[in-house]
Design a protein around this motif. Structure first.
Motif, PDB file in Angstrom:
ATOM      1  N   PRO A  21      -8.218  -3.761  -9.309  1.00 19.49           N
ATOM      2  CA  PRO A  21      -7.710  -3.053  -8.127  1.00 19.49           C
ATOM      3  C   PRO A  21      -6.823  -1.872  -8.508  1.00 19.49           C
ATOM      4  O   PRO A  21      -6.044  -1.959  -9.466  1.00 19.49           O
ATOM      5  CB  PRO A  21      -6.898  -4.127  -7.395  1.00 19.49           C
ATOM      6  CG  PRO A  21      -6.438  -5.050  -8.494  1.00 19.49           C
ATOM      7  CD  PRO A  21      -7.572  -5.091  -9.484  1.00 19.49           C
ATOM      8  N   GLY A  56      -6.919  -7.090  -5.423  1.00 16.55           N
ATOM      9  CA  GLY A  56      -8.244  -7.427  -5.899  1.00 16.55           C
ATOM     10  C   GLY A  56      -8.357  -8.933  -6.110  1.00 16.55           C
ATOM     11  O   GLY A  56      -7.436  -9.551  -6.640  1.00 16.55           O
ATOM     12  N   TYR A 112       0.838  -1.208   0.000  1.00 18.64           N
ATOM     13  CA  TYR A 112       0.000   0.000   0.000  1.00 18.64           C
ATOM     14  C   TYR A 112       0.870   1.255   0.000  1.00 18.64           C
ATOM     15  O   TYR A 112       0.608   2.214  -0.738  1.00 18.64           O
ATOM     16  CB  TYR A 112      -0.922  -0.019   1.213  1.00 18.64           C
ATOM     17  CG  TYR A 112      -1.837   1.181   1.297  1.00 18.64           C
ATOM     18  CD1 TYR A 112      -3.029   1.215   0.572  1.00 18.64           C
ATOM     19  CD2 TYR A 112      -1.513   2.283   2.098  1.00 18.64           C
ATOM     20  CE1 TYR A 112      -3.873   2.322   0.635  1.00 18.64           C
ATOM     21  CE2 TYR A 112      -2.341   3.382   2.164  1.00 18.64           C
ATOM     22  CZ  TYR A 112      -3.520   3.397   1.433  1.00 18.64           C
ATOM     23  OH  TYR A 112      -4.338   4.492   1.486  1.00 18.64           O
ATOM     24  N   SER A 118      -0.431  -3.086  -8.351  1.00 20.56           N
ATOM     25  CA  SER A 118      -1.641  -3.690  -7.793  1.00 20.56           C
ATOM     26  C   SER A 118      -1.524  -5.198  -7.996  1.00 20.56           C
ATOM     27  O   SER A 118      -0.739  -5.656  -8.827  1.00 20.56           O
ATOM     28  CB  SER A 118      -2.905  -3.143  -8.471  1.00 20.56           C
ATOM     29  OG  SER A 118      -2.851  -3.339  -9.873  1.00 20.56           O
ATOM     30  N   ALA A 155     -13.799  -3.554 -12.036  1.00 20.55           N
ATOM     31  CA  ALA A 155     -13.476  -4.077 -10.698  1.00 20.55           C
ATOM     32  C   ALA A 155     -11.980  -4.265 -10.468  1.00 20.55           C
ATOM     33  O   ALA A 155     -11.582  -4.779  -9.416  1.00 20.55           O
ATOM     34  CB  ALA A 155     -14.195  -5.408 -10.484  1.00 20.55           C
ATOM     35  N   GLU A 211      -3.329  -1.808  -3.923  1.00 21.77           N
ATOM     36  CA  GLU A 211      -4.380  -2.647  -3.367  1.00 21.77           C
ATOM     37  C   GLU A 211      -4.402  -4.034  -4.013  1.00 21.77           C
ATOM     38  O   GLU A 211      -3.774  -4.273  -5.044  1.00 21.77           O
ATOM     39  CB  GLU A 211      -5.739  -1.962  -3.518  1.00 21.77           C
ATOM     40  CG  GLU A 211      -5.834  -0.660  -2.732  1.00 21.77           C
ATOM     41  CD  GLU A 211      -7.241  -0.099  -2.680  1.00 21.77           C
ATOM     42  OE1 GLU A 211      -8.197  -0.851  -2.963  1.00 21.77           O
ATOM     43  OE2 GLU A 211      -7.383   1.093  -2.354  1.00 21.77           O
ATOM     44  N   VAL A 266      -8.222  -4.558   0.385  1.00 23.36           N
ATOM     45  CA  VAL A 266      -8.567  -5.775  -0.341  1.00 23.36           C
ATOM     46  C   VAL A 266     -10.017  -5.688  -0.818  1.00 23.36           C
ATOM     47  O   VAL A 266     -10.907  -5.344  -0.042  1.00 23.36           O
ATOM     48  CB  VAL A 266      -8.401  -7.033   0.536  1.00 23.36           C
ATOM     49  CG1 VAL A 266      -8.738  -8.289  -0.258  1.00 23.36           C
ATOM     50  CG2 VAL A 266      -6.986  -7.125   1.079  1.00 23.36           C
ATOM     51  N   THR A 267     -10.238  -5.994  -2.078  1.00 20.91           N
ATOM     52  CA  THR A 267     -11.590  -6.032  -2.620  1.00 20.91           C
ATOM     53  C   THR A 267     -11.850  -7.394  -3.241  1.00 20.91           C
ATOM     54  O   THR A 267     -11.061  -7.853  -4.076  1.00 20.91           O
ATOM     55  CB  THR A 267     -11.801  -4.945  -3.696  1.00 20.91           C
ATOM     56  OG1 THR A 267     -11.540  -3.664  -3.120  1.00 20.91           O
ATOM     57  CG2 THR A 267     -13.222  -4.978  -4.223  1.00 20.91           C
ATOM     58  N   VAL A 268     -12.925  -8.042  -2.821  1.00 19.16           N
ATOM     59  CA  VAL A 268     -13.321  -9.336  -3.386  1.00 19.16           C
ATOM     60  C   VAL A 268     -14.564  -9.117  -4.248  1.00 19.16           C
ATOM     61  O   VAL A 268     -15.566  -8.562  -3.772  1.00 19.16           O
ATOM     62  CB  VAL A 268     -13.629 -10.365  -2.281  1.00 19.16           C
ATOM     63  CG1 VAL A 268     -14.047 -11.699  -2.906  1.00 19.16           C
ATOM     64  CG2 VAL A 268     -12.410 -10.557  -1.374  1.00 19.16           C
ATOM     65  N   THR A 269     -14.486  -9.536  -5.502  1.00 19.95           N
ATOM     66  CA  THR A 269     -15.615  -9.388  -6.416  1.00 19.95           C
ATOM     67  C   THR A 269     -16.045 -10.758  -6.914  1.00 19.95           C
ATOM     68  O   THR A 269     -15.226 -11.509  -7.449  1.00 19.95           O
ATOM     69  CB  THR A 269     -15.244  -8.503  -7.620  1.00 19.95           C
ATOM     70  OG1 THR A 269     -14.707  -7.263  -7.153  1.00 19.95           O
ATOM     71  CG2 THR A 269     -16.477  -8.227  -8.473  1.00 19.95           C
ATOM     72  N   PRO A 291      -8.768  -4.948   5.593  1.00 24.02           N
ATOM     73  CA  PRO A 291      -9.862  -5.021   4.619  1.00 24.02           C
ATOM     74  C   PRO A 291      -9.976  -3.788   3.742  1.00 24.02           C
ATOM     75  O   PRO A 291     -10.572  -3.845   2.663  1.00 24.02           O
ATOM     76  CB  PRO A 291     -11.108  -5.210   5.492  1.00 24.02           C
ATOM     77  CG  PRO A 291     -10.727  -4.695   6.835  1.00 24.02           C
ATOM     78  CD  PRO A 291      -9.269  -4.998   6.984  1.00 24.02           C
ATOM     79  N   GLN A 292      -9.402  -2.652   4.181  1.00 27.44           N
ATOM     80  CA  GLN A 292      -9.468  -1.439   3.370  1.00 27.44           C
ATOM     81  C   GLN A 292      -8.628  -1.560   2.099  1.00 27.44           C
ATOM     82  O   GLN A 292      -8.841  -0.814   1.148  1.00 27.44           O
ATOM     83  CB  GLN A 292      -9.003  -0.232   4.177  1.00 27.44           C
ATOM     84  CG  GLN A 292      -9.990   0.183   5.277  1.00 27.44           C
ATOM     85  CD  GLN A 292      -9.560   1.452   5.966  1.00 27.44           C
ATOM     86  OE1 GLN A 292      -8.371   1.662   6.240  1.00 27.44           O
ATOM     87  NE2 GLN A 292     -10.515   2.320   6.267  1.00 27.44           N
TER      88      GLN A 292
END
Length: 260
Positions: free
Chosen positions: A77, A83, A16, A22, A75, A81, A51-54, A48-49
């Motif tokens: 990342p 993704g 980060y 990414s 979507a 970050e 990491v994005t799970v789609t 969690p800020q």
């Protein structure tokens, strides 16, 4: 696994702060192979800020009016970050290859009948994916792809357990059973997709998934390996900034604001 997660958390912090790359993790598997559990256990210690799970479900009418990569591009990342795609654009060369009638819903200009969806069609679509991922890599996104390989017998056991356990009933879908009839077609589709799109810069890893804990550990170690290879580092400050830091520290030490 716990140690791997702790090491990943340290790397995530540097990732980060470094803000140059990414990380895109793609998870593909047949039903009940353990994608959701892997995500939960591998990333339990991460912020969690960052990491994005789609999870990509059946395309909507709006999504079908665009090319098959469109909703996935939205979507991706940002730099710094991580993704995770729980299923991905590969569904368009896996499920769609087993059930080519799904392609007809895309209203493609060169596809008017099922006979147009031939080997040449799949080769072109796989070429599009390979070029897309190469562009991601060249612009700073590390792409790591996992295929969780489950055996037919282990899948059968897990589907039965979803029926037997009231707390897992919600996870069971009758389609999961019907799709088992297409097992060989799915294996062939995965073979073709992995062979055509596993490259040095965007590799596929086939993970034996009958043992959930082994699968999770293998994936965590591979993610760590790829993040560590990015040579992540915290930003350095200039001499002028260091002088300001010294002054700020002095001011804070001498601060005498009274407590309210």
């Amino acid at each position: 696994l716990q140690k791997s997660v702790e090491r990943l958390a340290d790397l995530q912090d540097r990732h980060y702060a470094h803000n140059r790359h990414s990380l895109l993790i793609i998870l593909q598997a047949l039903d009940a192979a353990g994608k959701d559990g892997a995500i939960k256990h591998m990333l339990s210690g991460l912020n969690p800020q960052g990491v994005t799970v789609t999870s990509f479900k059946k395309p909507s009418p709006v999504e079908l009016d665009h090319d098959f990569l469109w909703r996935h591009v939205q979507a991706l990342p940002p730099r710094g970050e991580i993704g995770i795609f729980n299923r991905s654009y590969y569904e368009h060369v896996l499920v769609a290859r087993v059930h080519p009638e799904l392609v007809m819903n895309e209203n493609l200009p060169d596809v008017t009948t099922l006979s147009d969806i031939n080997n040449g069609f799949w080769k072109r679509r796989l070429d599009v994916i390979r070029r897309f991922e190469q562009n991601l890599v060249e612009t700073g996104t590390r792409v790591v792809k996992f295929y969780l390989h489950i055996s037919p017998e282990e899948q059968r056991k897990r589907l039965v357990s979803r029926i037997d356990d009231p707390h897992k009933n919600w996870k069971f879908h009758a389609d999961d059973v019907r799709e088992r009839a297409f097992w060989k077609q799915y294996v062939d589709a995965y073979d073709a997709a992995l062979a055509a799109t596993s490259t040095k810069d965007a590799p596929w890893y086939v993970i034996p998934a009958d043992d959930k804990w082994y699968a999770r550990l293998a994936m965590a170690e591979l993610i760590y390996h790829h993040m560590d290879s990015l040579r992540l580092a915290y930003p350095t400050v200039s001499k002028e900034d260091k002088i300001r830091l010294v002054q700020a520290r002095r001011d804070l030490i001498q601060d005498s604001i009274e407590q309210v």
